[in-house]
Design a protein around this motif. Structure first.
Motif, PDB file in Angstrom:
ATOM      1  N   ARG A 171       0.811  -1.220   0.000  1.00 62.46           N
ATOM      2  CA  ARG A 171       0.000   0.000   0.000  1.00 62.46           C
ATOM      3  C   ARG A 171       0.846   1.274   0.000  1.00 62.46           C
ATOM      4  NH1 ARG A 171      -5.336  -0.704   0.784  1.00 62.46           N
ATOM      5  NH2 ARG A 171      -5.587   1.326   1.754  1.00 62.46           N
ATOM      6  N   ASN A 189      -0.618   5.193  -0.393  1.00 67.72           N
ATOM      7  CA  ASN A 189      -0.257   6.133   0.666  1.00 67.72           C
ATOM      8  C   ASN A 189       0.405   7.388   0.097  1.00 67.72           C
ATOM      9  OD1 ASN A 189      -1.411   4.542   2.627  1.00 67.72           O
ATOM     10  ND2 ASN A 189       0.493   3.472   3.095  1.00 67.72           N
ATOM     11  N   GLU A 213      -1.429   7.702   5.645  1.00 64.13           N
ATOM     12  CA  GLU A 213      -2.049   6.438   5.232  1.00 64.13           C
ATOM     13  C   GLU A 213      -3.406   6.705   4.609  1.00 64.13           C
ATOM     14  OE1 GLU A 213      -2.111   3.242   8.023  1.00 64.13           O
ATOM     15  OE2 GLU A 213      -0.056   3.618   8.672  1.00 64.13           O
ATOM     16  N   PRO A 241      -7.038   6.574   4.048  1.00 66.40           N
ATOM     17  CA  PRO A 241      -8.024   6.236   5.077  1.00 66.40           C
ATOM     18  C   PRO A 241      -9.377   5.718   4.576  1.00 66.40           C
ATOM     19  CG  PRO A 241      -8.082   8.587   4.661  1.00 66.40           C
ATOM     20  CD  PRO A 241      -7.019   8.008   3.743  1.00 66.40           C
ATOM     21  N   ASP A 272     -10.336   2.979   2.479  1.00 65.44           N
ATOM     22  CA  ASP A 272     -10.617   1.595   2.092  1.00 65.44           C
ATOM     23  C   ASP A 272     -11.171   0.780   3.252  1.00 65.44           C
ATOM     24  OD1 ASP A 272      -9.723   2.052  -0.472  1.00 65.44           O
ATOM     25  OD2 ASP A 272      -7.770   1.115  -0.167  1.00 65.44           O
ATOM     26  N   GLU A 273     -11.986  -0.209   2.901  1.00 62.97           N
ATOM     27  CA  GLU A 273     -12.460  -1.166   3.896  1.00 62.97           C
ATOM     28  C   GLU A 273     -11.292  -2.078   4.277  1.00 62.97           C
ATOM     29  OE1 GLU A 273     -15.792  -3.273   2.275  1.00 62.97           O
ATOM     30  OE2 GLU A 273     -16.880  -1.409   1.846  1.00 62.97           O
ATOM     31  N   PRO A 274     -11.315  -2.668   5.464  1.00 59.30           N
ATOM     32  CA  PRO A 274     -10.243  -3.591   5.856  1.00 59.30           C
ATOM     33  C   PRO A 274     -10.101  -4.730   4.842  1.00 59.30           C
ATOM     34  CG  PRO A 274     -11.635  -3.065   7.739  1.00 59.30           C
ATOM     35  CD  PRO A 274     -12.306  -2.475   6.526  1.00 59.30           C
ATOM     36  N   GLY A 275      -8.860  -5.026   4.493  1.00 61.14           N
ATOM     37  CA  GLY A 275      -8.573  -6.114   3.562  1.00 61.14           C
ATOM     38  C   GLY A 275      -8.708  -5.755   2.089  1.00 61.14           C
ATOM     39  N   ALA A 276      -9.047  -4.517   1.791  1.00 61.86           N
ATOM     40  CA  ALA A 276      -9.204  -4.106   0.391  1.00 61.86           C
ATOM     41  C   ALA A 276      -7.859  -4.216  -0.329  1.00 61.86           C
ATOM     42  CB  ALA A 276      -9.728  -2.679   0.310  1.00 61.86           C
ATOM     43  N   LYS A 277      -7.887  -4.771  -1.538  1.00 61.83           N
ATOM     44  CA  LYS A 277      -6.665  -4.907  -2.332  1.00 61.83           C
ATOM     45  C   LYS A 277      -6.572  -3.753  -3.319  1.00 61.83           C
ATOM     46  CE  LYS A 277      -6.262  -9.872  -1.983  1.00 61.83           C
ATOM     47  NZ  LYS A 277      -6.155 -11.128  -2.698  1.00 61.83           N
ATOM     48  N   ARG A 278      -5.408  -3.137  -3.347  1.00 60.94           N
ATOM     49  CA  ARG A 278      -5.139  -2.007  -4.217  1.00 60.94           C
ATOM     50  C   ARG A 278      -4.191  -2.411  -5.329  1.00 60.94           C
ATOM     51  NH1 ARG A 278      -7.386   3.068  -4.636  1.00 60.94           N
ATOM     52  NH2 ARG A 278      -8.897   3.094  -2.977  1.00 60.94           N
TER      53      ARG A 278
END
Length: 141
Positions: free
Chosen positions: A92, A96, A107, A109, A111-117
């Motif tokens: 990430r 960032n 960071e 802020p 995205d949902e937890p576990g979101a892949k970028r």
């Protein structure tokens, strides 16, 4: 072959501006979405969630066009056409960088937890430009 950004318009890419990214859908229609960009002096990159339709579009057909307006003079702009390359942003660090430039935080802020970028790198094949001095609008009645 490296396609150059016209030096007189490179300043646009350092501003907090958004690009309209056009991709080709499976049905052949175009899809256009705003994206936050980072210019490193050689490449334009943007971040996206891996699950987004624009990423599925680019994986199926990497052709892309970006229209980037100067936020201080929107009739001064760049159009970049080329091919996109998509890679995971596993740590990430790239998203960032976007957060630092556009939101002023370390960071990202939103995205949902576990979101892949993913990182989308645009390999420019054609760059067009348009410049015009700012136009004064008429006062409202």
């Amino acid at each position: 072959m490296k396609t150059e950004i016209p030096p007189e318009l490179e300043d646009i890419l350092h501003k907090c501006c958004y690009a309209s990214a056009a991709t080709i859908r499976p049905d052949g229609m175009l899809s256009c979405n705003p994206v936050s960009i980072i210019w490193d002096g050689e490449m334009i990159r943007f971040s996206s969630l891996e699950k987004q339709k624009k990423i599925r579009n680019l994986r199926a057909d990497p052709r892309i066009a970006l229209s980037i307006l100067d936020p201080d003079n929107p009739i001064r702009y760049l159009e970049i056409r080329g091919a996109a390359e998509v890679h995971l942003d596993e740590d990430r660090s790239f998203v960032n960088q976007i957060a630092k430039k556009y939101v002023g935080v370390d960071e990202y802020p939103f995205d949902e937890p576990g979101a892949k970028r993913v990182i989308v790198t645009v390999h420019a094949q054609k760059v067009s430009k348009f410049t015009h001095p700012p136009v004064q609008s008429a006062p409202l009645p």
